[in-house]
Design a protein around this motif. Structure first.
Motif, PDB file in Angstrom:
ATOM      1  N   GLY A   1     -69.116 -63.014   7.782  1.00  0.00           N
ATOM      2  CA  GLY A   1     -69.626 -63.853   6.736  1.00  0.00           C
ATOM      3  C   GLY A   1     -69.670 -63.436   5.340  1.00  0.00           C
ATOM      4  O   GLY A   1     -69.832 -64.151   4.631  1.00  0.00           O
ATOM      5  N   THR A   2     -69.523 -62.106   5.290  1.00  0.00           N
ATOM      6  CA  THR A   2     -69.663 -61.613   3.974  1.00  0.00           C
ATOM      7  C   THR A   2     -68.266 -61.267   3.222  1.00  0.00           C
ATOM      8  O   THR A   2     -68.117 -61.779   1.949  1.00  0.00           O
ATOM      9  CB  THR A   2     -69.796 -59.798   3.912  1.00  0.00           C
ATOM     10  OG1 THR A   2     -71.109 -59.969   4.477  1.00  0.00           O
ATOM     11  CG2 THR A   2     -70.016 -59.387   2.302  1.00  0.00           C
ATOM     12  N   LEU A   3     -67.053 -61.105   4.233  1.00  0.00           N
ATOM     13  CA  LEU A   3     -65.908 -60.946   3.459  1.00  0.00           C
ATOM     14  C   LEU A   3     -65.144 -62.481   3.258  1.00  0.00           C
ATOM     15  O   LEU A   3     -64.279 -62.537   2.351  1.00  0.00           O
ATOM     16  CB  LEU A   3     -65.134 -60.259   4.404  1.00  0.00           C
ATOM     17  CG  LEU A   3     -65.323 -58.653   4.512  1.00  0.00           C
ATOM     18  CD1 LEU A   3     -64.358 -57.863   5.420  1.00  0.00           C
ATOM     19  CD2 LEU A   3     -65.317 -58.091   3.047  1.00  0.00           C
ATOM     20  N   LEU A   4     -65.513 -63.434   4.189  1.00  0.00           N
ATOM     21  CA  LEU A   4     -64.917 -64.791   4.155  1.00  0.00           C
ATOM     22  C   LEU A   4     -65.914 -65.832   4.019  1.00  0.00           C
ATOM     23  O   LEU A   4     -66.056 -66.662   4.687  1.00  0.00           O
ATOM     24  CB  LEU A   4     -64.200 -64.926   5.588  1.00  0.00           C
ATOM     25  CG  LEU A   4     -62.823 -64.318   5.478  1.00  0.00           C
ATOM     26  CD1 LEU A   4     -62.350 -64.208   6.872  1.00  0.00           C
ATOM     27  CD2 LEU A   4     -61.953 -65.138   4.797  1.00  0.00           C
TER      28      LEU A   4
ATOM     29  N   MET B   1     -61.646 -70.472   9.503  1.00  0.00           N
ATOM     30  CA  MET B   1     -60.377 -70.684  10.119  1.00  0.00           C
ATOM     31  C   MET B   1     -59.992 -72.223  10.162  1.00  0.00           C
ATOM     32  O   MET B   1     -58.759 -72.363  10.014  1.00  0.00           O
ATOM     33  CB  MET B   1     -60.660 -70.214  11.769  1.00  0.00           C
ATOM     34  CG  MET B   1     -59.507 -70.397  12.591  1.00  0.00           C
ATOM     35  SD  MET B   1     -59.697 -70.028  14.074  1.00  0.00           S
ATOM     36  CE  MET B   1     -60.636 -71.403  14.838  1.00  0.00           C
ATOM     37  N   TYR B   2     -60.785 -72.903  10.149  1.00  0.00           N
ATOM     38  CA  TYR B   2     -60.724 -74.374  10.282  1.00  0.00           C
ATOM     39  C   TYR B   2     -60.281 -74.969   8.646  1.00  0.00           C
ATOM     40  O   TYR B   2     -59.446 -75.694   8.684  1.00  0.00           O
ATOM     41  CB  TYR B   2     -61.507 -75.308  10.894  1.00  0.00           C
ATOM     42  CG  TYR B   2     -61.595 -75.071  12.426  1.00  0.00           C
ATOM     43  CD1 TYR B   2     -60.573 -75.652  13.183  1.00  0.00           C
ATOM     44  CD2 TYR B   2     -62.436 -74.359  12.917  1.00  0.00           C
ATOM     45  CE1 TYR B   2     -60.446 -75.427  14.369  1.00  0.00           C
ATOM     46  CE2 TYR B   2     -62.735 -74.294  14.168  1.00  0.00           C
ATOM     47  CZ  TYR B   2     -61.556 -74.511  15.073  1.00  0.00           C
ATOM     48  OH  TYR B   2     -61.859 -74.347  16.411  1.00  0.00           O
ATOM     49  N   PHE B   3     -61.126 -74.226   7.688  1.00  0.00           N
ATOM     50  CA  PHE B   3     -60.667 -74.562   6.384  1.00  0.00           C
ATOM     51  C   PHE B   3     -59.346 -74.080   6.008  1.00  0.00           C
ATOM     52  O   PHE B   3     -58.398 -74.927   5.235  1.00  0.00           O
ATOM     53  CB  PHE B   3     -61.691 -73.639   5.592  1.00  0.00           C
ATOM     54  CG  PHE B   3     -61.323 -73.829   3.899  1.00  0.00           C
ATOM     55  CD1 PHE B   3     -61.419 -75.042   3.472  1.00  0.00           C
ATOM     56  CD2 PHE B   3     -60.604 -72.825   3.474  1.00  0.00           C
ATOM     57  CE1 PHE B   3     -61.041 -75.180   1.912  1.00  0.00           C
ATOM     58  CE2 PHE B   3     -60.382 -72.859   1.877  1.00  0.00           C
ATOM     59  CZ  PHE B   3     -60.639 -73.963   1.339  1.00  0.00           C
TER      60      PHE B   3
ATOM     61  N   VAL C   1     -48.901 -56.067  10.084  1.00  0.00           N
ATOM     62  CA  VAL C   1     -50.059 -54.951  10.339  1.00  0.00           C
ATOM     63  C   VAL C   1     -51.392 -55.668  10.732  1.00  0.00           C
ATOM     64  O   VAL C   1     -52.157 -54.888  11.652  1.00  0.00           O
ATOM     65  CB  VAL C   1     -50.182 -54.341   8.902  1.00  0.00           C
ATOM     66  CG1 VAL C   1     -51.270 -53.397   8.979  1.00  0.00           C
ATOM     67  CG2 VAL C   1     -48.775 -53.457   8.645  1.00  0.00           C
ATOM     68  N   SER C   2     -51.338 -56.608  10.323  1.00  0.00           N
ATOM     69  CA  SER C   2     -52.945 -57.499  10.860  1.00  0.00           C
ATOM     70  C   SER C   2     -52.750 -57.592  12.285  1.00  0.00           C
ATOM     71  O   SER C   2     -53.855 -57.315  12.930  1.00  0.00           O
ATOM     72  CB  SER C   2     -52.860 -58.737   9.912  1.00  0.00           C
ATOM     73  OG  SER C   2     -53.164 -58.624   8.563  1.00  0.00           O
TER      74      SER C   2
ATOM     75  N   VAL D   1     -52.952 -65.698   4.698  1.00  0.00           N
ATOM     76  CA  VAL D   1     -54.481 -65.708   4.474  1.00  0.00           C
ATOM     77  C   VAL D   1     -54.930 -65.801   5.953  1.00  0.00           C
ATOM     78  O   VAL D   1     -56.161 -65.391   6.288  1.00  0.00           O
ATOM     79  CB  VAL D   1     -55.139 -66.755   3.461  1.00  0.00           C
ATOM     80  CG1 VAL D   1     -56.465 -66.928   3.336  1.00  0.00           C
ATOM     81  CG2 VAL D   1     -54.480 -66.465   2.206  1.00  0.00           C
ATOM     82  N   MET D   2     -54.396 -66.822   6.864  1.00  0.00           N
ATOM     83  CA  MET D   2     -55.057 -66.995   7.976  1.00  0.00           C
ATOM     84  C   MET D   2     -54.789 -65.741   9.051  1.00  0.00           C
ATOM     85  O   MET D   2     -55.668 -65.482   9.657  1.00  0.00           O
ATOM     86  CB  MET D   2     -54.426 -68.245   8.765  1.00  0.00           C
ATOM     87  CG  MET D   2     -54.471 -69.443   8.133  1.00  0.00           C
ATOM     88  SD  MET D   2     -53.514 -70.715   8.819  1.00  0.00           S
ATOM     89  CE  MET D   2     -54.195 -71.147  10.225  1.00  0.00           C
ATOM     90  N   ALA D   3     -53.818 -64.799   8.563  1.00  0.00           N
ATOM     91  CA  ALA D   3     -53.846 -63.838   9.503  1.00  0.00           C
ATOM     92  C   ALA D   3     -54.738 -62.815   9.214  1.00  0.00           C
ATOM     93  O   ALA D   3     -55.415 -62.039   9.909  1.00  0.00           O
ATOM     94  CB  ALA D   3     -52.334 -63.060   9.129  1.00  0.00           C
ATOM     95  N   TYR D   4     -55.234 -62.644   7.716  1.00  0.00           N
ATOM     96  CA  TYR D   4     -56.353 -61.976   7.191  1.00  0.00           C
ATOM     97  C   TYR D   4     -57.629 -62.268   7.812  1.00  0.00           C
ATOM     98  O   TYR D   4     -58.523 -61.662   8.486  1.00  0.00           O
ATOM     99  CB  TYR D   4     -56.663 -61.909   5.775  1.00  0.00           C
ATOM    100  CG  TYR D   4     -57.596 -61.395   5.142  1.00  0.00           C
ATOM    101  CD1 TYR D   4     -57.726 -59.884   5.287  1.00  0.00           C
ATOM    102  CD2 TYR D   4     -58.868 -61.996   4.630  1.00  0.00           C
ATOM    103  CE1 TYR D   4     -58.846 -59.039   4.657  1.00  0.00           C
ATOM    104  CE2 TYR D   4     -59.694 -61.481   4.058  1.00  0.00           C
ATOM    105  CZ  TYR D   4     -59.955 -60.083   4.047  1.00  0.00           C
ATOM    106  OH  TYR D   4     -61.019 -59.408   3.674  1.00  0.00           O
TER     107      TYR D   4
END
Length: 320
Positions: A132-135, A58-60, A215-216, A116-119
């Motif tokens: 942790g896996t997806l991001l 999130m902060y990245f 949608v997100s 990307v932040m919404a995702y």
């Protein structure tokens, strides 16, 4: 490039004021906004970079957003300030090309980063066990790189095509900075059909990103409302509302700027709307994110107090 285009050595930007007093007022106003944007975004960037507790996806992405905000406002505001201070409207042809390219590059990248932040928020709230896996760090770098690459490619296509068109309607722009739609207004009426095609493709991409964000957030709100405790709901909303506010500000001003009916168009309204989407968001985004994010506020305070005490210790040791 055509002869009519290559014969233009400079463009004339739209002035904010025609009296010296108002020009100086505009300079001071923009200087204050610019310094606020530099301070706010710079503080976010330094805080996230220095505090290892904030080395999360999130902060990245917030760091990337602050970088694009700094770039956007640094592309438009300093030149406008200089023109008001020195009582001129001119910007060189090369300077106009560079300003158009960097502004479009950064504004396109910013919208991709917001997507990307919404995702990121969707995965964090709707699929926390897979976060942790997806991001992971590699996935975050790849998504950020894709956002920057998309903005760069979009800017290259539009800038190269627009400035290759023959210009038949002078060199005066109805805008306080060089912007692709304003350059197109100067082109010959039968020469910009190819650029219209690029605009349609870009608009489809932007619309796709917008739908993805909507949608997100529909999924996010459904998941948050299923959280049994009010404290859990509040915590989830506190991580989403700043991003949603920034997206709403960005999208609403951008849509109004490009899709407002001709019947309400005027030079003054165009300048106000372009100010709202190009200058205002970079200045207020840091405030939006820091107001509701206690973790970021604590880290900023820790950084500022640590720097203050370091300066005091240095001065006291130098004095003694």
């Amino acid at each position: 490039m055509s002869n009519s285009s290559s014969s233009i050595s400079q463009f004339l930007l739209l002035p904010f004021a025609d009296t010296r007093e108002l020009q100086l007022l505009h300079f001071c106003l923009f200087l204050g906004i610019y310094l606020a944007a530099l301070l706010g975004n710079g503080l976010i960037i330094i805080t996230i970079a220095c505090d290892h507790h904030l080395h999360t996806p999130m902060y990245f992405f917030l760091l990337n957003l602050s970088l694009t905000d700094l770039g956007c406002i640094s592309t438009t505001v300093p030149i406008s300030m200089a023109n008001s201070l020195w009582d001129t409207r001119a910007i060189s042809y090369t300077g106009c090309v560079a300003q158009s390219f960097f502004f479009l590059n950064l504004i396109s990248t910013e919208f991709c980063v917001l997507t990307v932040m919404a995702y990121d928020r969707y995965v964090a709230i709707c699929h926390p066990l897979h976060y942790g896996t997806l991001l992971g760090s590699r996935a975050c770098v790849h998504m950020a790189a894709a956002a920057w690459a998309s903005g760069f490619l979009n800017a290259v296509l539009h800038t190269a095509n627009t400035f290759s068109l023959p210009l038949c309607h002078g060199n005066a722009l109805d805008q306080f900075f060089c912007e692709i739609p304003q350059i197109l207004k100067l082109s010959c009426s039968d020469a910009y059909l190819r650029e219209i095609g690029f605009i349609v493709v870009s608009s489809c991409f932007v619309f796709g990103c917008f739908v993805f964000i909507v949608v997100s957030y529909v999924q996010i709100f459904r998941a948050v409302l299923r959280i049994p405790s009010q404290q859990g709901q509040h915590k989830a909303f506190s991580t989403c509302l700043p991003h949603l506010a920034v997206v709403s500000l960005f999208v609403s001003t951008g849509i109004f700027s490009n899709l407002k009916p001709p019947s309400i168009s005027s030079l003054s309204l165009n300048v106000v709307v372009s100010f709202l989407y190009s200058v205002f968001p970079p200045a207020v985004n840091p405030l939006i994110y820091s107001m509701r994010n206690q973790e970021l506020k604590d880290a900023m305070w820790k950084l500022m107090t640590g720097y203050f005490y370091a300066v005091i210790n240095f001065l006291s040791s130098a004095y003694h």
